[in-house]
Design an enzyme around this catalytic site. Structure first.
Site, short mmCIF file in Angstrom:
data_model
loop_
_atom_site.label_atom_id
_atom_site.label_comp_id
_atom_site.label_asym_id
_atom_site.label_seq_id
_atom_site.Cartn_x
_atom_site.Cartn_y
_atom_site.Cartn_z
N GLU A 154 -18.82 -30.02 16.42
CA GLU A 154 -18.38 -31.21 17.17
C GLU A 154 -18.55 -30.97 18.65
O GLU A 154 -18.19 -29.90 19.17
CB GLU A 154 -16.87 -31.48 16.95
CG GLU A 154 -16.47 -31.98 15.60
CD GLU A 154 -14.96 -32.25 15.58
OE1 GLU A 154 -14.36 -32.51 16.64
OE2 GLU A 154 -14.39 -32.19 14.48
N GLU B 25 -10.07 -28.09 11.85
CA GLU B 25 -9.43 -27.42 12.99
C GLU B 25 -8.04 -26.88 12.65
O GLU B 25 -7.04 -27.30 13.25
CB GLU B 25 -9.35 -28.37 14.19
CG GLU B 25 -10.70 -28.77 14.72
CD GLU B 25 -10.61 -29.53 16.04
OE1 GLU B 25 -9.55 -30.12 16.32
OE2 GLU B 25 -11.60 -29.54 16.78
C1 GAL Z 1 -11.49 -32.66 17.53
C2 GAL Z 1 -11.20 -33.20 16.16
C3 GAL Z 1 -11.86 -34.54 15.95
C4 GAL Z 1 -11.61 -35.43 17.13
C5 GAL Z 1 -12.10 -34.75 18.38
C6 GAL Z 1 -11.92 -35.59 19.62
O1 GAL Z 1 -10.56 -31.70 17.91
O2 GAL Z 1 -11.65 -32.33 15.16
O3 GAL Z 1 -11.34 -35.13 14.78
O4 GAL Z 1 -10.25 -35.71 17.24
O5 GAL Z 1 -11.37 -33.57 18.56
O6 GAL Z 1 -12.32 -34.91 20.78
#
Ligand code: GAL
Length: 669
Positions: free
Chosen positions: A300, A144
């Site tokens: 994710e 990110e």
């Molecule tokens: C994302 C990040 C992850 C985790 C997740 C939690 O932005 O890449 O590592 O922190 O959020 O929602």
């Protein structure tokens, strides 16, 4: 290839005896892809130049033996404490001069040569060690980029900014001209005098701000590219990605998308926000568009609640599944989560995981298993019925432009407009109708779209405007909204009524802005009455109005109050073999819906059939399949023929419960 199903997997947070249990559970959850090592730098390199990969060897071999492919992260998003202790200048500095601390993550200055050298050394080690590993499916660079820390104002950044400016402008005179430094005595005598836009008494030079936005995006991109060069040389020819974050302002994804082998996205819509299905859909359409229509991966999402909002709502039963299918419908070939096992400790211990604190006899795990089994079955479809690799077409395009986003939201502007909210208001109307949308640049080939929308394209080049003009002249339906083509790329105002060549296309020019002003404590945006057949009569505009002069267009609606009474709110112009609309306000939803109906008809685009009159039922076609997703609280009846692949039953008259999904094959309307 299967549909990817998996998660960030952080085994270093757990004792080794859990790792085999993890792999066994992954098998029962149909997991086939795990992202490993995202935040493992301190574990991989516990001291400067001393590496420990034994644990990672074990993890990767265990996953491989369990049939799980690896998305191996380069671990460079969180520098270890030894690095920032030895080289505090790696830590980023805010606009107010505060040097941020270690002890969190993403605490690095993207321009730091020390950071980049240490990152490159680690990536080289990983590439040589694992590039040939048979389980390796994807390289996951950093994490990110731009998140948490998107701008650094330190002295190292200042120097890098000067180098970037020298490349862009060559001479200080060219820079002074571009930045308009005659204003407020800002002329620079040499590049050495230039600083990042640090905290200042009042408004900073707008073009300096915009160039710093461009520079900062480029600096993160340079970090990414430095890692990619190494991975391409020694990384075993495995594809490379870095995870995007939907409509993320700090970095220009159009530029970035050219550099990834597959677009991947992190998506965390708020389950408590009724607009989330629409905003999530919009992000998914962006991801597909960034890759030129190619399939992408949802890298994710949360299995249920996140931990980083003020109050963190869990996903409703079935909601995780429904939103996963939404991503699949809108072009994803993989559905992954953050994270596999919910952490016992650390800042994300209360963020949901696929294996929750409560273990496997839990709703979350049962839903994870169900979706995994379904996706595994769907993966087996081949040929015309395949999901993997199938494309999603679209008849409507919306122009999205990072320069305009950055510029429009600067402080010294006519009004505080939220760029993405403008886009969202229009996007929702298409979503409601089941009309597919793609995002484009103003310079893209547009002839394949029946309708092209240009919301508040504040910054535009002459070439972009000529492209939009050509699109309309050649038979397209173009719709441009207020605050478009106000400046050139240096933020110099376009004289003589803005809009550049689009004045001829649209048959209008803009004499004066009149952003609507309301009480600052009001929940609702300020409004103005409008009227016109195109709204079905009397209606209401929000946020914006302006004095538009018509040279050659038909007035389709007018403002009807105050000093604006009688001035055009919506115009339409026949141009070449096409049509060009100008909209000088943001109509309220009902009126916007009527207007969108009119322009869709003008563009010859048909909506999908409605579902029981319910807003909130999403219909998307991908390949030969029609996805129907019920985001409403109540059940709806499916009014399409064909067979639902998920239940194996005929689709027509099927009751789709709240959060229910049908994937209809052999659809006949
Ligand atoms: C994302 C990040 C992850 C985790 C997740 C939690 O932005 O890449 O590592 O922190 O959020 O929602």
């Amino acid at each position: 290839m299967p549909i990817w199903y998996g998660a960030d997997y952080n085994p270093e947070q757990w004792p080794e005896d859990i790792w085999s249990e993890d792999v066994a559970l992954m098998r029962s959850g149909s997991i086939n892809l795990a992202t490993v090592g995202v935040f493992s730098w301190a574990r991989m390199e516990p001291r400067d130049g001393e590496y420990d990969f034994a644990w990672l060897d074990t993890v990767i071999d265990l996953l491989h033996a369990g049939g799980v492919r690896i998305d191996l992260a380069t671990a460079t998003a969180s520098p270890p404490p030894w690095l920032t202790t030895a080289h505090p200048e790696v830590l980023p500095v805010t606009a107010s001069g505060v040097r941020l601390s270690q002890g969190s993550r993403q605490h690095y200055c993207p321009s730091s040569p020390v950071y980049r050298a240490h990152a490159a050394r680690l990536v080289g080690m990983l590439a040589r060690r694992y590039g040939q590993h048979p389980a390796l499916e994807l390289w996951h660079v950093n994490n990110e980029y731009g998140s948490h820390l998107s701008r650094c104002y330190c002295d190292v950044s200042a120097n890098a900014f000067r180098v970037w400016l020298r490349t862009k402008y060559s001479t200080i005179d060219a820079l002074n001209l571009a930045w308009g430094t005659e204003f407020w005595s800002q002329q620079y005598g040499s590049l050495e005098e230039i600083l990042p836009p640090r905290a200042a008494p009042t408004f900073t030079n707008p073009t300096q701000l915009l160039d710093f936005d461009r520079f900062s995006s480029d600096e993160f991109l340079a970090c990414y590219q430095a890692e990619v060069v190494i991975l391409r040389q020694t990384g075993g020819g495995v594809p490379v990605t870095t995870n995007f974050m939907g409509f993320f302002k700090p970095v220009d994804y159009w530029k970035w998308a050219r550099e990834v082998d597959v677009v991947t996205d992190d998506s965390y819509p708020d389950p408590a926000d009724p607009d989330s299905p629409v905003s999530a859909a919009m992000s998914r359409d962006l991801m597909r568009s960034l890759g030129g229509g190619a399939p992408w991966i949802l890298m994710e999402q949360a299995p249920s609640a996140v931990n980083w909002r003020g109050r963190n709502a869990p996903k409703a039963p079935g909601q995780m599944r429904a939103w996963s299918y939404q991503a699949l419908a809108r072009g994803a070939d993989g559905i992954l989560f953050f994270q596999w096992r919910q952490s016992a400790a650390g800042a994300e211990q209360f963020h949901s995981g696929m294996v929750p604190h409560g273990g496997t006899d839990t709703r979350i795990w049962h839903e994870v298993e169900q979706l995994g089994a379904e996706l595994a079955a769907l993966s087996e479809r081949v040929g015309e019925q395949a999901i993997v690799g199938a494309r999603v077409g679209a008849g409507v395009a919306i122009v999205l432009d990072w320069d305009s986003w950055w510029a429009l939201e600067q402080d010294a502007k006519p009004a505080d407009l939220d760029y993405v909210q403008q886009i969202f208001a229009w996007y929702r109307e298409f979503w409601d109708r089941g009309v597919a949308v793609e995002f484009v640049r103003a310079s893209d080939e547009l002839s394949m779209y029946g309708l092209v929308l240009v919301p508040s394209l504040f910054v535009a080049t002459d070439e972009q405007l000529a492209n939009l003009d050509g699109y309309a002249r050649d038979g397209g339906t173009l719709l441009v909204t207020y605050q478009s083509a106000i400046t050139d790329v240096n933020l110099r105002a376009r004289m003589g009524g803005y809009l550049g060549v689009l004045q001829r296309t649209l048959g209008v020019w803009v004499e004066e802005f009149a952003p609507l002003v309301g009480r600052s404590d009001a929940d609702k945006p300020p409004t103005i009455p409008v009227a016109g057949e195109v709204f079905g009569g009397k209606a209401v505009g929000t946020l914006w109005s302006e004095f538009v002069r018509v040279t050659n267009a038909t007035v389709m609606a007018e403002f009807t109050a105050d000093t604006l009474a009688g001035w055009p709110a919506v115009t339409q112009n026949a141009v070449g073999s096409g049509s060009a609309w100008y909209v000088a306000t943001l109509p309220e939803p009902g009126a916007l819906s009527a207007l969108v109906g009119a322009v869709l008809a003008d563009g010859g685009i048909e909506a999908e059939p409605a579902f029981g009159g319910e807003r909130g039922v999403e219909v998307v076609r991908r390949g030969g399949l029609t996805f129907v997703i019920n985001h409403c609280a109540l059940a709806v009846a499916v009014e399409l023929d064909g067979t639902d692949l998920l239940s194996g039953t005929p689709a027509r008259d099927m009751q789709l419960v709240s959060q229910g999904v049908a994937i209809i094959s052999d659809y006949t309307g």
